[in-house]
Design a protein around this motif. Structure first.
Motif, PDB file in Angstrom:
ATOM      1  N   PRO A 142       0.832  -1.212   0.000  1.00  0.00           N
ATOM      2  CA  PRO A 142       0.000   0.000   0.000  1.00  0.00           C
ATOM      3  C   PRO A 142       0.863   1.258   0.000  1.00  0.00           C
ATOM      4  CG  PRO A 142      -0.808  -1.593   1.601  1.00  0.00           C
ATOM      5  CD  PRO A 142       0.516  -2.098   1.133  1.00  0.00           C
ATOM      6  N   GLN A 143       0.484   2.249  -0.795  1.00  0.00           N
ATOM      7  CA  GLN A 143       1.230   3.497  -0.887  1.00  0.00           C
ATOM      8  C   GLN A 143       0.607   4.564   0.008  1.00  0.00           C
ATOM      9  OE1 GLN A 143       2.510   4.703  -4.957  1.00  0.00           O
ATOM     10  NE2 GLN A 143       1.264   2.991  -5.667  1.00  0.00           N
ATOM     11  N   ASP A 144       1.425   5.542   0.348  1.00  0.00           N
ATOM     12  CA  ASP A 144       0.915   6.687   1.097  1.00  0.00           C
ATOM     13  C   ASP A 144       0.100   7.572   0.157  1.00  0.00           C
ATOM     14  OD1 ASP A 144       2.135   5.902   3.444  1.00  0.00           O
ATOM     15  OD2 ASP A 144       3.971   7.013   3.028  1.00  0.00           O
ATOM     16  N   GLU A 145      -0.953   8.163   0.704  1.00  0.00           N
ATOM     17  CA  GLU A 145      -1.811   9.047  -0.066  1.00  0.00           C
ATOM     18  C   GLU A 145      -2.032  10.354   0.690  1.00  0.00           C
ATOM     19  OE1 GLU A 145      -4.818   6.385  -2.757  1.00  0.00           O
ATOM     20  OE2 GLU A 145      -5.376   6.677  -0.662  1.00  0.00           O
ATOM     21  N   VAL A 146      -2.252  11.399  -0.073  1.00  0.00           N
ATOM     22  CA  VAL A 146      -2.592  12.705   0.475  1.00  0.00           C
ATOM     23  C   VAL A 146      -3.938  13.119  -0.102  1.00  0.00           C
ATOM     24  CG1 VAL A 146      -2.052  15.169   0.295  1.00  0.00           C
ATOM     25  CG2 VAL A 146      -0.286  13.563   0.997  1.00  0.00           C
ATOM     26  N   LEU A 192      -9.153  17.845  -4.605  1.00  0.00           N
ATOM     27  CA  LEU A 192      -8.566  16.918  -5.567  1.00  0.00           C
ATOM     28  C   LEU A 192      -8.715  15.464  -5.144  1.00  0.00           C
ATOM     29  CD1 LEU A 192      -5.241  18.879  -6.221  1.00  0.00           C
ATOM     30  CD2 LEU A 192      -7.173  18.674  -7.802  1.00  0.00           C
ATOM     31  N   GLY A 193      -9.285  15.243  -3.963  1.00  0.00           N
ATOM     32  CA  GLY A 193      -9.425  13.882  -3.463  1.00  0.00           C
ATOM     33  C   GLY A 193      -8.099  13.301  -3.014  1.00  0.00           C
ATOM     34  N   TYR A 194      -8.072  12.007  -2.785  1.00  0.00           N
ATOM     35  CA  TYR A 194      -6.835  11.314  -2.392  1.00  0.00           C
ATOM     36  C   TYR A 194      -6.020  10.995  -3.636  1.00  0.00           C
ATOM     37  CZ  TYR A 194      -8.502  10.552   2.395  1.00  0.00           C
ATOM     38  OH  TYR A 194      -8.943  10.723   3.693  1.00  0.00           O
ATOM     39  N   PHE A 195      -4.692  11.084  -3.513  1.00  0.00           N
ATOM     40  CA  PHE A 195      -3.813  10.725  -4.626  1.00  0.00           C
ATOM     41  C   PHE A 195      -2.464  10.264  -4.092  1.00  0.00           C
ATOM     42  CE2 PHE A 195      -3.655  15.336  -3.939  1.00  0.00           C
ATOM     43  CZ  PHE A 195      -2.294  15.561  -3.742  1.00  0.00           C
ATOM     44  N   THR A 196      -1.804   9.401  -4.879  1.00  0.00           N
ATOM     45  CA  THR A 196      -0.458   8.955  -4.541  1.00  0.00           C
ATOM     46  C   THR A 196       0.545   9.955  -5.110  1.00  0.00           C
ATOM     47  OG1 THR A 196      -0.417   7.599  -6.540  1.00  0.00           O
ATOM     48  CG2 THR A 196      -1.089   6.509  -4.490  1.00  0.00           C
ATOM     49  N   LYS A 197       1.783   9.831  -4.678  1.00  0.00           N
ATOM     50  CA  LYS A 197       2.789  10.825  -5.060  1.00  0.00           C
ATOM     51  C   LYS A 197       3.047  10.835  -6.556  1.00  0.00           C
ATOM     52  CE  LYS A 197       7.089  12.799  -3.339  1.00  0.00           C
ATOM     53  NZ  LYS A 197       8.211  12.648  -2.385  1.00  0.00           N
ATOM     54  N   LYS A 213      -0.945  17.517   7.851  1.00  0.00           N
ATOM     55  CA  LYS A 213      -2.400  17.555   7.719  1.00  0.00           C
ATOM     56  C   LYS A 213      -2.931  18.891   8.243  1.00  0.00           C
ATOM     57  CE  LYS A 213      -6.556  15.150   9.310  1.00  0.00           C
ATOM     58  NZ  LYS A 213      -7.090  13.981  10.060  1.00  0.00           N
ATOM     59  N   GLY A 214      -3.777  19.553   7.458  1.00  0.00           N
ATOM     60  CA  GLY A 214      -4.358  20.835   7.833  1.00  0.00           C
ATOM     61  C   GLY A 214      -3.521  22.027   7.420  1.00  0.00           C
ATOM     62  N   ASP A 234      -5.881  15.660   4.444  1.00  0.00           N
ATOM     63  CA  ASP A 234      -5.739  14.396   5.177  1.00  0.00           C
ATOM     64  C   ASP A 234      -4.551  13.627   4.614  1.00  0.00           C
ATOM     65  OD1 ASP A 234      -6.339  12.412   7.017  1.00  0.00           O
ATOM     66  OD2 ASP A 234      -7.792  11.407   5.717  1.00  0.00           O
ATOM     67  N   LYS A 235      -4.061  12.681   5.400  1.00  0.00           N
ATOM     68  CA  LYS A 235      -3.013  11.767   4.959  1.00  0.00           C
ATOM     69  C   LYS A 235      -3.381  10.375   5.430  1.00  0.00           C
ATOM     70  CE  LYS A 235       1.119  14.609   4.497  1.00  0.00           C
ATOM     71  NZ  LYS A 235       2.569  14.674   4.802  1.00  0.00           N
ATOM     72  N   ARG A 236      -3.070   9.384   4.581  1.00  0.00           N
ATOM     73  CA  ARG A 236      -3.371   8.007   4.966  1.00  0.00           C
ATOM     74  C   ARG A 236      -2.506   7.052   4.157  1.00  0.00           C
ATOM     75  NH1 ARG A 236      -9.165   6.629   1.894  1.00  0.00           N
ATOM     76  NH2 ARG A 236      -8.287   6.522  -0.207  1.00  0.00           N
ATOM     77  N   THR A 237      -2.483   5.803   4.584  1.00  0.00           N
ATOM     78  CA  THR A 237      -1.882   4.744   3.786  1.00  0.00           C
ATOM     79  C   THR A 237      -2.983   4.125   2.952  1.00  0.00           C
ATOM     80  OG1 THR A 237      -0.201   4.287   5.471  1.00  0.00           O
ATOM     81  CG2 THR A 237      -0.613   2.566   3.838  1.00  0.00           C
TER      82      THR A 237
END
Length: 299
Positions: A142-146, A192-197, A213-214, A234-237
């Motif tokens: 799983p990749q990190d997402e922003v 822009l929603g969640y996206f990977t780098k 975040k924020g 937000d940030k998530r895996t």
């Protein structure tokens, strides 16, 4: 126009008669109740399944047309084909060596496909799928997402003015709707929603993933599109896909591996002799000469 395209396609189909015969051999039988008669030619019946088979062999541009548009042309060609076939049988062409050879080759291809399908179905077990799924997860961690929003403007001074407004308490979503030239994202307040780098251009991605975040970017971020003000929501895996989500992909990969292994198994137990095109023996491969003591080995 439809008839012209259709008839051209049917001429191509006629030139590929072996492939069509093979397809018909492998088609699953259809219950009579679900396969009504669509035409009779001198008492011989044509069924809906015949229509389906013919349409499946047509070019994609024809297949995409509503069946109502091509149905009459399909029936017309099925009737014509039946009449030609009956005439060929009456001429005893089915007994010729050429036709028998063609039918035999079509049957052989149908048997090949049936055997491969049987073996693939038997070997894609739940255990094989589970093991393939675990291997997939290891190969695709799983990749990190922003999750971010942005405001895009053409001039750096405009971007700095918007940042100054935000510092004073300005509403990011409201400013995005009013000022961003990314009209699609602007309608969502810049979201822009969640996206990977790797999904964004490098300067934008580097800035977004470096922020907390924020946080809102303190300086405009320049890309080939203009100047961005970024807000990290937000940030998530990235959540790992479930087995059901990747099952079709895994089955496709397993099928290829199974077919390769199956052919290797069959070859290992067979005596295989190959000859040149004129039937003469294949030339023997000369063994590679060992390097002399004073010659360096090739790398």
């Amino acid at each position: 126009m439809v008839n012209r395209v259709f008839r051209t396609a049917l001429l191509s189909m006629a030139a590929c008669g072996i492939a069509l015969a093979a397809h018909a051999q492998t088609a699953a039988p259809t219950p009579a109740a679900a396969d009504p008669v669509v035409a009779r030619v001198n008492g011989e019946e044509l069924h809906r399944s015949d229509v389906t088979r013919m349409v499946a062999q047509l070019p994609a541009q024809v297949q995409q047309m509503p069946i109502e548009m091509i149905y009459t042309a399909v029936i017309d060609q099925l009737v014509s084909g039946k009449l030609v076939a009956v005439a060929g049988y009456k001429a005893k062409l089915a007994e010729t060596a050429e036709v028998k050879d063609e039918v035999k080759r079509a049957e052989e291809r149908a048997v090949q496909r049936a055997f491969v399908q049987k073996e693939v179905k038997a070997r894609i077990t739940q255990k094989a799928l589970d093991e393939a799924y675990q291997a997939y997860l290891k190969q695709n961690p799983p990749q990190d997402e922003v999750k971010a929003s942005h405001i895009l403007v053409e001039k750096e001074e405009d971007a700095k003015a918007i940042i100054a407004e935000l510092v004073k308490g300005g509403d990011f979503a409201k400013l995005a709707k009013e000022k961003s030239k990314d009209t699609v994202a602007a309608q969502q307040g810049g979201d822009l929603g969640y996206f990977t780098k790797d999904a964004m251009v490098e300067p934008f991605a580097n800035a977004a993933f470096a922020m907390a975040k924020g946080e809102i970017s303190k300086e405009p971020v320049k890309t080939q599109f203009g100047f961005h003000i970024i807000k990290v929501e937000d940030k998530r895996t990235q959540p790992a896909p479930t087995l059901d989500e990747v099952k079709p992909q895994l089955e496709q990969t397993l099928s290829k591996d199974i077919v390769t292994a199956l052919v290797d198994e069959l070859r290992a137990g067979a005596k295989i002799e190959t000859f040149q095109l004129d039937g003469s023996p294949m030339p023997k491969e000369e063994p590679a000469a060992a390097p002399k003591a004073d010659e360096p080995k090739k790398q």
